[in-house]
Design a protein around this motif. Structure first.
Motif, short mmCIF file in Angstrom:
data_model
loop_
_atom_site.label_atom_id
_atom_site.label_comp_id
_atom_site.label_asym_id
_atom_site.label_seq_id
_atom_site.Cartn_x
_atom_site.Cartn_y
_atom_site.Cartn_z
N LEU A 331 0.84 -1.20 0.00
CA LEU A 331 0.00 0.00 0.00
C LEU A 331 0.88 1.24 0.00
CD1 LEU A 331 -3.18 0.75 2.07
CD2 LEU A 331 -1.30 2.40 2.06
N GLY A 332 0.64 2.10 -1.00
CA GLY A 332 1.25 3.41 -1.01
C GLY A 332 0.15 4.46 -1.06
N MET A 333 0.35 5.53 -0.35
CA MET A 333 -0.70 6.55 -0.34
C MET A 333 -0.11 7.93 -0.19
SD MET A 333 -1.62 8.41 2.51
CE MET A 333 -1.29 8.46 4.26
N GLU A 334 -0.90 8.93 -0.62
CA GLU A 334 -0.60 10.34 -0.43
C GLU A 334 -1.84 11.01 0.14
OE1 GLU A 334 2.12 11.75 -4.03
OE2 GLU A 334 0.31 10.67 -4.71
N ALA A 355 -10.08 -3.47 -2.05
CA ALA A 355 -8.93 -3.80 -2.89
C ALA A 355 -7.75 -2.87 -2.65
CB ALA A 355 -9.33 -3.74 -4.37
N ARG A 356 -7.95 -1.89 -1.76
CA ARG A 356 -6.91 -0.91 -1.42
C ARG A 356 -6.43 -0.16 -2.66
NH1 ARG A 356 -4.53 -5.52 2.04
NH2 ARG A 356 -5.91 -5.43 3.84
N GLU A 357 -7.40 0.25 -3.45
CA GLU A 357 -7.14 1.09 -4.62
C GLU A 357 -8.28 2.08 -4.72
OE1 GLU A 357 -6.59 0.52 -9.41
OE2 GLU A 357 -5.60 -0.92 -8.09
N PHE A 358 -8.09 3.25 -4.12
CA PHE A 358 -9.20 4.19 -3.99
C PHE A 358 -8.67 5.57 -3.63
CE2 PHE A 358 -8.35 2.58 0.23
CZ PHE A 358 -8.49 3.69 1.06
N ILE A 376 -3.29 4.84 -6.16
CA ILE A 376 -3.71 5.58 -7.36
C ILE A 376 -2.81 6.80 -7.42
CG2 ILE A 376 -5.55 6.95 -8.44
CD1 ILE A 376 -7.57 5.09 -7.13
N TRP A 377 -2.21 7.06 -8.57
CA TRP A 377 -1.15 8.05 -8.62
C TRP A 377 -1.45 9.21 -9.57
CZ3 TRP A 377 1.15 7.07 -4.42
CH2 TRP A 377 1.28 5.74 -3.99
N ASP A 378 -0.68 10.26 -9.44
CA ASP A 378 -0.77 11.44 -10.29
C ASP A 378 -2.12 12.15 -10.16
OD1 ASP A 378 1.82 10.92 -11.30
OD2 ASP A 378 0.98 9.50 -12.75
#
Length: 416
Positions: A331-334, A355-358, A376-378
């Protein structure tokens, strides 16, 4: 050391280094003195609980500048030097060697320090805190040797340290006083995501518990006893129960202090020739309309640039939204924005939390206060735009992944 024409920086971490860099980039050609109590040249702290701790990034990558940068830019870097006092009226600082030196402008970037755990046994060997490079090195050695550890505190440092320990194959019991890790920071809806993340990776998570003591044998920690009498054996204990600003110098000097050094939007303290930046600064934020002390890397990176320009007399103010990031397991997050505990009335999820994509948005009265993108990036720029706009956003459209984030501010149903 330079005399009272010097721009002096007390605290040689990332914030201090970036202030010195900005002074030179802005054309200041007077003396710049950077004072730090550590023996290491200025470095960034996030790798200490992330890549460097896990062994996926090298030591040289943590430093703010190459070793030759300071001499090349005529910055007097004095390591292993502690500022023991400030005389604002006399424009001097006292150092631990007994000397006193003058300054024209002073910037405080003294940072913060881990809160000690106030229980018996907290001073045993094998009890670790994580703030400095030496702390991270000690933990790396511990993870190589330990079979099981206890981590006390479910904040960012506790969770990142836990993830690093699990990556090293160490069994971890994580203890948290609140009902969930990060509950105060993220609220229940999003805190549950991080609780599930760690339990899914084999962490024994115990919430709603209080630590009574750290047990030990021959002066070395061998476990933790809870208030209910339960004892959890461990080869080592990691404590991450928060940090406090290192504002003692400022307080003794008579500067206004309240949860850090109180500064205005120009990062100027109650004395016009003393500024503060980074963890130690409780700064007025023009956009949020309140004082805010931020303990994250982005603040230490950007805030000193404003402070340095203000010290040079430029008309500047610090209005960047708070930003931080984490990497734990897969998991990566900002996170962009700011939400007080219980300061929101709705969380909108865009994507799939399971799904840890949100992206999670915290709203109050229909306005986005903060957004956190997970795997989710950018998307930091459109999230920032939503927050800074101050406009009401239709929650349904906010959650609809078919609607581009960049279109939300122009969408029908968006009201000022």
């Amino acid at each position: 050391m330079a005399g009272n024409t010097a721009f002096m920086i007390a605290g040689a971490g990332l914030a201090g280094a970036k202030a010195a860099e900005t002074l030179r980039a802005e054309g200041f050609d007077g003396p710049v003195v950077l004072l730090g109590d550590e023996r290491e040249r200025p470095y960034e702290r996030p790798p200490l609980s992330k890549g460097y701790l896990m062994g996926t990034s090298e030591l040289e990558g943590i430093y703010a500048h190459p070793p030759h940068w300071y001499a090349e830019h005529d910055v007097e870097l004095r390591l292993g030097t502690t500022v023991t006092g400030i005389d604002p009226a006399g424009h001097t600082v006292a150092l631990d060697d007994g000397s006193r030196h003058g300054y024209a402008k002073l910037l405080l970037t003294t940072g913060s320090a881990p809160l000690p755990l106030p229980v018996p046994g907290a001073d045993f060997g094998g009890v670790h805190y994580l703030r400095r490079l030496a702390d991270s090195d000690a933990l790396k050695e511990t993870f190589r040797a330990a079979t099981r550890i206890v981590v006390i505190g479910g904040g960012w440092i506790g969770l990142e340290t836990t993830a690093a320990a699990r990556a090293a194959g160490v069994e971890v019991t994580l203890l948290e006083m609140a009902e969930l890790p990060l509950l105060r920071v993220l609220g229940r809806e999003v805190a549950q995501v991080f609780a599930a993340l760690h339990t899914d990776h084999g962490v024994t998570l115990r919430c709603g518990v209080r630590v009574a003591e750290i047990t030990g044998t021959d002066g070395r920690a061998d476990g933790v006893r809870l208030a209910d009498g339960t004892r959890i054996p461990a080869d080592a204990v990691v404590v991450g129960v928060g940090i406090a600003p290192c504002s003692g110098l400022a307080e003794v000097a008579g500067l206004d202090v309240d949860n850090g050094v109180l500064v205005d939007a120009q990062l100027r303290s109650s004395h016009p020739d003393i500024h503060a930046a980074g963890d130690v600064a409780n700064a007025f934020h023009p956009l949020l309309g309140r004082h805010l002390r931020v303990e994250h890397w982005a603040n230490a990176l950007h805030q000193p640039q404003t402070a340095a320009r203000a010290m040079l007399g430029q008309d500047v103010s610090y209005d960047r939204l708070p930003y931080f990031f984490t990497d734990q397991y897969d998991l990566g997050m900002e996170y962009t924005g700011h939400v007080e505990p219980d300061g929101y009335d709705q969380v909108v999820f865009r994507g799939n939390p399971e799904a840890r994509e949100f992206i999670a948005f915290w709203l109050a009265d229909g306005r986005v206060l903060a957004g956190m993108n997970v795997n989710i990036w950018d998307v930091t720029d459109p999230i920032r735009a939503l927050v800074t706009s101050g406009r009401r956003i239709d929650p349904g459209r906010l959650a609809d992944t078919s609607v581009p984030l960049a279109d939300l501010l122009d969408a029908p149903g968006t009201a000022a």
